[in-house]
Design an enzyme around this catalytic site. Structure first.
Site, PDB file in Angstrom:
ATOM      1  CG  LEU A  23     -19.210 -31.835 -40.261  1.00  0.00           C
ATOM      2  CD1 LEU A  23     -20.335 -32.701 -39.729  1.00  0.00           C
ATOM      3  CD2 LEU A  23     -17.925 -32.056 -39.479  1.00  0.00           C
ATOM      4  NE  ARG A  30     -25.892 -40.426 -49.787  1.00  0.00           N
ATOM      5  CZ  ARG A  30     -26.334 -39.862 -48.654  1.00  0.00           C
ATOM      6  NH1 ARG A  30     -27.625 -39.891 -48.368  1.00  0.00           N
ATOM      7  NH2 ARG A  30     -25.507 -39.263 -47.831  1.00  0.00           N
ATOM      8  N   GLY A  93     -18.883 -41.237 -39.646  1.00  0.00           N
ATOM      9  CA  GLY A  93     -20.103 -40.533 -39.270  1.00  0.00           C
ATOM     10  C   GLY A  93     -19.865 -39.087 -38.867  1.00  0.00           C
ATOM     11  N   GLY A 155     -32.941 -35.936 -42.139  1.00  0.00           N
ATOM     12  CA  GLY A 155     -33.265 -36.396 -40.793  1.00  0.00           C
ATOM     13  C   GLY A 155     -34.501 -35.661 -40.274  1.00  0.00           C
ATOM     14  CG  ASN A 243     -27.145 -36.348 -49.381  1.00  0.00           C
ATOM     15  OD1 ASN A 243     -26.125 -35.828 -48.956  1.00  0.00           O
ATOM     16  ND2 ASN A 243     -28.217 -36.532 -48.640  1.00  0.00           N
ATOM     17  CE1 TYR A 382      -7.871 -11.927 -81.734  1.00  0.00           C
ATOM     18  CE2 TYR A 382      -5.854 -11.370 -82.910  1.00  0.00           C
ATOM     19  CZ  TYR A 382      -6.512 -11.729 -81.746  1.00  0.00           C
ATOM     20  OH  TYR A 382      -5.804 -11.893 -80.588  1.00  0.00           O
ATOM     21  CG  ASN A 402      -2.179 -10.741 -81.595  1.00  0.00           C
ATOM     22  OD1 ASN A 402      -2.395 -11.580 -82.467  1.00  0.00           O
ATOM     23  ND2 ASN A 402      -2.655 -10.837 -80.374  1.00  0.00           N
TER      24      ASN A 402
HETATM   25  C1  UD1 Z   1     -27.067 -35.379 -42.528  1.00  0.00           C
HETATM   26  C2  UD1 Z   1     -27.803 -35.489 -41.177  1.00  0.00           C
HETATM   27  C3  UD1 Z   1     -29.301 -35.354 -41.442  1.00  0.00           C
HETATM   28  C4  UD1 Z   1     -29.590 -34.047 -42.137  1.00  0.00           C
HETATM   29  C5  UD1 Z   1     -28.739 -33.872 -43.392  1.00  0.00           C
HETATM   30  C6  UD1 Z   1     -28.875 -32.443 -43.883  1.00  0.00           C
HETATM   31  C7  UD1 Z   1     -26.478 -36.966 -39.728  1.00  0.00           C
HETATM   32  C8  UD1 Z   1     -26.338 -38.323 -39.187  1.00  0.00           C
HETATM   33  N1  UD1 Z   1     -27.482 -36.769 -40.563  1.00  0.00           N
HETATM   34  O1  UD1 Z   1     -27.497 -36.461 -43.323  1.00  0.00           O
HETATM   35  O2  UD1 Z   1     -30.003 -35.421 -40.212  1.00  0.00           O
HETATM   36  O3  UD1 Z   1     -30.969 -33.987 -42.474  1.00  0.00           O
HETATM   37  O4  UD1 Z   1     -27.353 -34.119 -43.132  1.00  0.00           O
HETATM   38  O5  UD1 Z   1     -28.312 -32.236 -45.150  1.00  0.00           O
HETATM   39  O6  UD1 Z   1     -25.700 -36.102 -39.405  1.00  0.00           O
HETATM   40  N2  UD1 Z   1     -19.339 -36.217 -43.233  1.00  0.00           N
HETATM   41  C9  UD1 Z   1     -18.082 -36.277 -42.663  1.00  0.00           C
HETATM   42  N3  UD1 Z   1     -17.688 -37.445 -42.089  1.00  0.00           N
HETATM   43  C10 UD1 Z   1     -18.491 -38.539 -42.043  1.00  0.00           C
HETATM   44  C11 UD1 Z   1     -19.772 -38.457 -42.622  1.00  0.00           C
HETATM   45  C12 UD1 Z   1     -20.170 -37.282 -43.197  1.00  0.00           C
HETATM   46  O7  UD1 Z   1     -17.330 -35.317 -42.681  1.00  0.00           O
HETATM   47  O8  UD1 Z   1     -18.051 -39.551 -41.507  1.00  0.00           O
HETATM   48  C13 UD1 Z   1     -19.757 -34.968 -43.880  1.00  0.00           C
HETATM   49  C14 UD1 Z   1     -20.140 -35.149 -45.325  1.00  0.00           C
HETATM   50  O9  UD1 Z   1     -19.030 -34.942 -46.178  1.00  0.00           O
HETATM   51  C15 UD1 Z   1     -21.234 -34.106 -45.509  1.00  0.00           C
HETATM   52  C16 UD1 Z   1     -21.829 -33.927 -44.126  1.00  0.00           C
HETATM   53  O10 UD1 Z   1     -20.898 -34.479 -43.218  1.00  0.00           O
HETATM   54  O11 UD1 Z   1     -20.703 -32.873 -45.957  1.00  0.00           O
HETATM   55  C17 UD1 Z   1     -23.167 -34.642 -43.991  1.00  0.00           C
HETATM   56  O12 UD1 Z   1     -22.989 -36.015 -44.278  1.00  0.00           O
HETATM   57  P1  UD1 Z   1     -23.976 -36.817 -45.220  1.00  0.00           P
HETATM   58  O13 UD1 Z   1     -23.496 -38.196 -45.345  1.00  0.00           O
HETATM   59  O14 UD1 Z   1     -24.235 -36.056 -46.442  1.00  0.00           O
HETATM   60  O15 UD1 Z   1     -25.262 -36.823 -44.278  1.00  0.00           O
HETATM   61  P2  UD1 Z   1     -26.785 -36.892 -44.705  1.00  0.00           P
HETATM   62  O16 UD1 Z   1     -27.143 -38.288 -44.985  1.00  0.00           O
HETATM   63  O17 UD1 Z   1     -27.076 -35.876 -45.732  1.00  0.00           O
HETATM   64 CA    CA Z   2     -25.840 -34.557 -46.979  1.00  0.00          CA
END
Ligand code: UD1
Ligand code: CA
Length: 475
Positions: A23, A30, A93, A155, A243, A382, A402
């Site tokens: 993902l 942030r 999400g 989380g 983050n 050099y 050179n």
């Molecule tokens: C997420 C978890 C959290 C966990 C943490 C670990 C959820 C809701 N929360 O939180 O429980 O402790 O990771 O590091 O999953 N991303 C997408 N599409 C989206 C949103 C996010 O691809 O719509 C990707 C982001 O680029 C990232 C990853 O998913 O690589 C996690 O997303 P992020 O927003 O960083 O979640 P956290 O708040 O860190």
């Molecule tokens: Ca994260």
């Protein structure tokens, strides 16, 4: 059937290789950066590459990367890695992100491993542990949890009275009691494909953020019959997620500590372990000594008893035993034999090869230069596109010219030759074995073996000149 067990659960057929979803569609706001989050670097590697390297350890049958807005630069980094890119724009999400990846994953029937693109410290061994746990217990899902010193914004893993995983609560939505829970979610999971599809299609938007949370799929599956479990990371540091810039700095420090610990365990002396950086692809032999503020980068190896003095950097190089490098020396893309002495203040550039017992001193730069055994170039030189035979002596201020403004040309200096100080060798040119070049010579023609080349204007001496000048000035 009398079949040999191969580590697969209860003699069942071995599980098909996993399929992986990474993902990386989040905006990463942030970070306060114009660069997408997963392109920031830890120990020189982008976050997304570090995650893909860890994932490769699972030998997955397929890897899908979910990208969102600002994906062009990330796509460039992914080129040649054989991954499938799926677009989630706008990002709604982590649950929505995985939903988008599923259709691309139709082939194969292994379990689905999901990892976040912002957890660069994960190891293949831990990901394998997730896969193994799910297979062993035939669970719908296994998540990776960890216990960092502070649970922060991760989380929280909520367990029921019998200690089973019940759900994951995001820090922002957690009550005071839940916020105090020390076990948190790493964002890495292994799912049964069918169970995951079912749970995702039943997801509802989070009431606070309106996003679909992958973590809610865990809660749903925990209520079902297949069951959910957590593998708790042995070392919390590998589950660390990035983050913010603070998280990134913390990840860098974790990676640095790992390098330090690996070196110490290999028998290396670190004079000040708090200031050295040793990358993940550096190999150090016992009795290497590393002084303060040294950085060892890329694919580098140092043999026994080699010593790197303060403020030096060695990148993508192989250094033999009992060498002494630095202080303030930069070595990149070089191969150095045994017992060489390099620096202080030397610059050894790519495609340099130094044979055993070479000495390269202060303010000497080498590039694409091969120096034979025992060659000495001790001061201010050099040496580029050069081949220098064993035992040759290169005086102070010698320059291989050179480059003619368009092309590079080669200088060849024979074994045992002596090139006097402040000479220029205008390439292409050859100085034969055992030849001498007088100080201050501009060598434009080949010098035969054993000959002397000298191009200085003869010195004039005017007796009493200073006194005469003084007298002239007074009148
Ligand atoms: C997420 C978890 C959290 C966990 C943490 C670990 C959820 C809701 N929360 O939180 O429980 O402790 O990771 O590091 O999953 N991303 C997408 N599409 C989206 C949103 C996010 O691809 O719509 C990707 C982001 O680029 C990232 C990853 O998913 O690589 C996690 O997303 P992020 O927003 O960083 O979640 P956290 O708040 O860190
Ligand atoms: Ca994260």
């Amino acid at each position: 059937m009398a079949k040999k067990k191969t580590g697969s659960p209860k003699g069942a057929a071995p599980e098909a290789p996993p399929r992986v979803v990474v993902l990386a569609a989040g905006v990463g706001s942030r970070m306060r950066s114009s660069l997408p989050k997963v392109l920031h670097r830890v120990a020189g590697r982008t976050l997304i590459e570090a995650v893909l390297d860890a994932v490769a350890g699972l030998t997955p049958s397929q890897t899908v990367v979910v990208l969102g807005p600002r994906r062009e630069h990330i796509e460039a980094v992914l080129e040649g890695r054989g991954v499938t890119v799926v677009v989630q724009d706008p990002p709604r999400g982590t649950g929505d992100a995985v939903s988008r990846a599923l259709p691309a994953l139709a082939g194969g029937d292994g379990p689905i491993v999901v990892v976040a693109g912002d957890t660069p410290l994960l190891t293949p061994a831990t990901l394998r542990a997730l896969v193994a746990r799910r297979a062993e217990r035939r669970l719908d899902a296994v998540l990776l949890s960890f216990r960092p010193p502070e649970p922060g914004d991760f989380g929280r893993v909520v367990r029921d009275r019998r200690g089973r995983v019940a759900r994951i609560v995001e820090a922002a939505h957690a009550g005071a009691r839940e916020r105090r829970l020390g076990e948190v979610n790493a964002g890495a999971y292994c799912f049964d494909f069918a169970a995951l599809s079912r749970a995702l299609s039943a997801l509802a938007p989070n009431r606070g953020s309106g996003e679909l949370y992958l973590t809610d799929a865990i809660a749903a599956l925990a209520k079902g019959r297949g069951g959910v479990d957590a593998v708790v990371a042995e070392d919390w540091r590998e589950a660390w997620g990035v983050n913010t810039r603070r998280d990134l700095a913390a990840a860098e420090e974790i990676e640095r500590r790992r390098g330090v610990e690996r070196a110490l365990d290999a028998g290396v002396t670190l004079v000040d372990a708090s200031t050295v950086r040793i990358g993940p692809h550096v190999t150090l032999a016992p009795d290497v000594i590393v002084h303060p503020f040294v950085s060892l980068e890329g694919t580098t190896s140092l043999a026994e008893e080699t010593e790197i003095l303060p403020f030096s950097r060695v990148a993508d190089s192989r250094i033999g035993r009992a060498c002494r490098i630095g202080p303030h020396t930069d070595v990149e893309g070089a191969r150095i034999g045994a017992r060489a002495r390099v620096g202080p203040f030397a610059r050894i550039r790519p495609e340099t090869v130094l044979a055993d017992d070479v000495r390269v001193g202060n303010f000497v730069e080498t590039k694409k230069a091969v120096l034979g055994a025992g060659v000495k170039a001790n001061h201010l030189a050099y040496l580029g596109d050069a081949e220098i035979g064993a035992g040759a002596n290169i005086g102070a201020g010698v320059i291989t010219c050179n480059y003619d403004g368009e092309k590079k040309h080669k200088t060849v200096i024979g074994e045992g030759a002596f090139v006097g100080s402040d000479s220029q060798l205008v390439a292409p040119v050859t100085v034969g074995p055992g030849a001498y070049v007088g100080s201050g010579t501009t060598v434009t023609k080949n010098v035969p073996a054993g000959a002397l080349a000298i191009s200085r204007t003869p010195q004039k001496v005017v007796e009493g000149w200073a006194a005469k000048r003084k007298a002239r000035k007074q009148t």
